[in-house]
Design an enzyme around this catalytic site. Structure first.
Site, short mmCIF file in Angstrom:
data_model
loop_
_atom_site.label_atom_id
_atom_site.label_comp_id
_atom_site.label_asym_id
_atom_site.label_seq_id
_atom_site.Cartn_x
_atom_site.Cartn_y
_atom_site.Cartn_z
N LYS A 1 0.85 -1.20 0.05
CA LYS A 1 -0.02 0.04 0.26
C LYS A 1 0.95 1.14 -0.25
O LYS A 1 0.52 2.55 -0.33
CB LYS A 1 -0.88 0.00 1.25
CG LYS A 1 -1.65 -1.07 1.34
CD LYS A 1 -3.30 -0.87 1.01
CE LYS A 1 -3.93 -2.16 1.27
NZ LYS A 1 -5.27 -2.23 0.28
N LYS B 1 -4.08 -10.00 -7.20
CA LYS B 1 -5.46 -10.05 -6.29
C LYS B 1 -6.44 -9.40 -6.64
O LYS B 1 -6.24 -8.20 -6.90
CB LYS B 1 -5.09 -9.86 -4.71
CG LYS B 1 -6.03 -10.18 -3.98
CD LYS B 1 -5.66 -9.54 -2.51
CE LYS B 1 -6.10 -8.40 -2.14
NZ LYS B 1 -6.39 -7.94 -0.69
N LYS C 1 -10.67 -4.49 -3.60
CA LYS C 1 -11.59 -3.46 -4.06
C LYS C 1 -10.82 -1.91 -4.06
O LYS C 1 -11.86 -1.09 -4.64
CB LYS C 1 -12.87 -3.44 -2.89
CG LYS C 1 -12.11 -3.20 -1.47
CD LYS C 1 -13.60 -3.14 -0.56
CE LYS C 1 -13.30 -3.78 0.72
NZ LYS C 1 -12.11 -3.40 1.62
P1 ATP Z 1 -8.59 -2.99 -0.05
O1 ATP Z 1 -8.38 -3.18 -1.53
O2 ATP Z 1 -9.18 -1.81 0.51
O3 ATP Z 1 -7.14 -3.32 0.88
P2 ATP Z 1 -9.33 -5.76 0.22
O4 ATP Z 1 -10.24 -5.95 -0.92
O5 ATP Z 1 -8.10 -6.31 0.15
O6 ATP Z 1 -9.49 -4.20 0.32
P3 ATP Z 1 -10.22 -6.06 2.76
O7 ATP Z 1 -11.11 -5.30 3.57
O8 ATP Z 1 -8.82 -5.99 3.06
O9 ATP Z 1 -10.40 -6.18 1.23
O10 ATP Z 1 -10.74 -7.64 2.92
C1 ATP Z 1 -11.84 -8.15 3.52
C2 ATP Z 1 -11.72 -9.68 3.49
O11 ATP Z 1 -11.71 -10.16 2.31
C3 ATP Z 1 -10.33 -10.28 4.09
O12 ATP Z 1 -10.77 -11.36 4.80
C4 ATP Z 1 -9.43 -10.64 2.91
O13 ATP Z 1 -8.49 -11.34 3.11
C5 ATP Z 1 -10.56 -11.10 2.03
N1 ATP Z 1 -10.18 -10.81 0.58
C6 ATP Z 1 -9.80 -9.60 0.19
N2 ATP Z 1 -9.40 -9.78 -1.40
C7 ATP Z 1 -9.63 -11.10 -1.46
C8 ATP Z 1 -9.44 -12.11 -2.68
N3 ATP Z 1 -8.96 -11.45 -3.84
N4 ATP Z 1 -9.56 -13.34 -2.48
C9 ATP Z 1 -10.07 -13.80 -1.46
N5 ATP Z 1 -10.29 -13.03 -0.32
C10 ATP Z 1 -9.98 -11.81 -0.07
#
Ligand code: ATP
Ligand code: LTN
Length: 331
Positions: A111, A195, A198
């Site tokens: 990040k 990955k 969001k």
């Molecule tokens: P950001 O992009 O804001 O960091 P993020 O999409 O990675 O957000 P988080 O809020 O960090 O989302 O994650 C929420 C949950 O979803 C966590 O348990 C994280 O491990 C899971 N998660 C996030 N992205 C994935 C993915 N691509 N595949 C599986 N699990 C995911």
């Protein structure tokens, strides 16, 4: 009874990755364990975010929790900021995680890599401290997360061991992470080597996308020139990702998904993956819109905050006593 705790940051529209890796499974624990699921709104402040966007995302996330099948009678659902004990415990725990180990966290490195030092907030660096506070505050035994969060649960375990060694066993409860066998890391549909995330929305399926858009995104997912539907993450990341999505949604193994699609052409395979995703998301969205309309998430969050505070305040007191803060209520 085991305590289960997890949270999601309200940083943007939730993706199919969040759903498969985390959200979809929270409800599985509520029959056999004591479940605490929260909206990690303080964590959402670790990168710049518009206040109205953040508030709306938090409301949406509450509705998503309910739409996913979490039952507020069985699970405690709350916002992190409504339980001030998170921030209070954070202030204590920040003295027991060190600069070196925090600077090695993958999420921090990812990040902050395109940011100037002068723009990186302390909260982003200290993110794992607050996350550790979230977890230990509820004496959580199990933390269901996607693969990217495992490192943060591991550093929480280091912290717990450190505290217990110093202040006595039982000061904090040692948590374990739980990741799904299938779908712990869903990849972007446009670049299946990164990955689905969001905050980096290229190639994402969002939980509120229209069904037409979902189908289009899956039909145009990047694949390869090989033309056999087979799981091979190295050489066929796009097809492997679609197989994973299908298997996770249908709750079958990758091998079963591979067997089902043996001999399929890519177009037909994608069509069935799209059908499966739509069959899952359509009723979920319907429920989400009902919840937003009825505002039923509000009393849930109010009640959740009360229940969460009851537990959190006890743990906080225990830690305050252990580290030597004077208890003025205790004669
Ligand atoms: P950001 O992009 O804001 O960091 P993020 O999409 O990675 O957000 P988080 O809020 O960090 O989302 O994650 C929420 C949950 O979803 C966590 O348990 C994280 O491990 C899971 N998660 C996030 N992205 C994935 C993915 N691509 N595949 C599986 N699990 C995911
Ligand atoms: N860091 C997590 C969100 C999160 C969390 C937690 C998950 C904050 N505190 C405690 C599990 C337990 C994320 O980025 N998904």
């Amino acid at each position: 009874m085991a305590r289960i705790l997890s949270g999601i940051k309200p940083t943007g529209n939730l993706t199919l990755g969040n759903y498969i890796g985390a959200l979809k499974h929270f409800k599985d624990f509520q029959e056999t364990g004591e479940v605490f699921i929260f909206i990690a709104d303080l964590h959402a402040l670790t990168l710049p975010i518009d206040p109205t966007f953040l508030r709306n995302n938090s409301r949406d996330l509450a509705a998503f929790y309910l739409a996913s099948g979490l039952d507020p009678k069985k699970a405690t659902i709350f916002t992190q900021s409504s339980v001030p004990e998170h921030a209070e415990l954070n202030a204590i725990l920040q003295n027991y995680l060190y600069m070196g180990e925090l600077s090695r966290m993958t999420q921090f490195k990812e990040k902050s890599q395109h940011m100037k030092d002068s723009a990186i907030g302390l909260g982003l660096f200290a993110y794992p401290v607050l996350m550790a506070a979230d977890i230990v505050l509820y004496d959580a035994d199990i933390v269901p997360v996607g693969e990217d969060q495992v490192q943060h649960v591991e550093i929480t375990r280091d912290l717990v061991n450190r505290m217990n060694k110093r202040y006595g066993e039982g000061t904090l409860v040692l948590p374990n992470y739980k990741i799904n066998k299938v779908g712990a890391r869903i990849m972007s549909l446009s670049n299946p080597t990164v990955k689905m995330s969001k905050s980096d929305p290229k190639g994402d399926i969002f939980l509120l996308d229209s069904m037409d858009v979902v189908r289009k995104k899956i039909m145009s997912a990047v694949t390869d020139m090989d033309a056999t539907v087979r799981y091979d993450k190295e050489n066929k990341p796009g097809i492997s990702n679609l197989l994973t999505i299908y298997a996770a949604i249908k709750e079958i193994s990758i091998e079963e998904a591979e067997a089902k699609f043996a001999g399929y052409r890519y177009g037909d395979f994608k069509r069935e993956v799209a059908d499966a995703v739509i069959a899952e998301l359509e009723p979920f969205q319907k429920r989400y819109f009902e919840i937003i309309e009825s505002k039923e998430y509000l009393p849930v969050l109010q009640e959740g905050a009360k229940r969460a505070k009851e537990i959190a305040s006890k743990t906080l007191k225990r830690v305050q006593n252990a580290v030597g803060l004077l208890d003025i209520d205790d004669d």
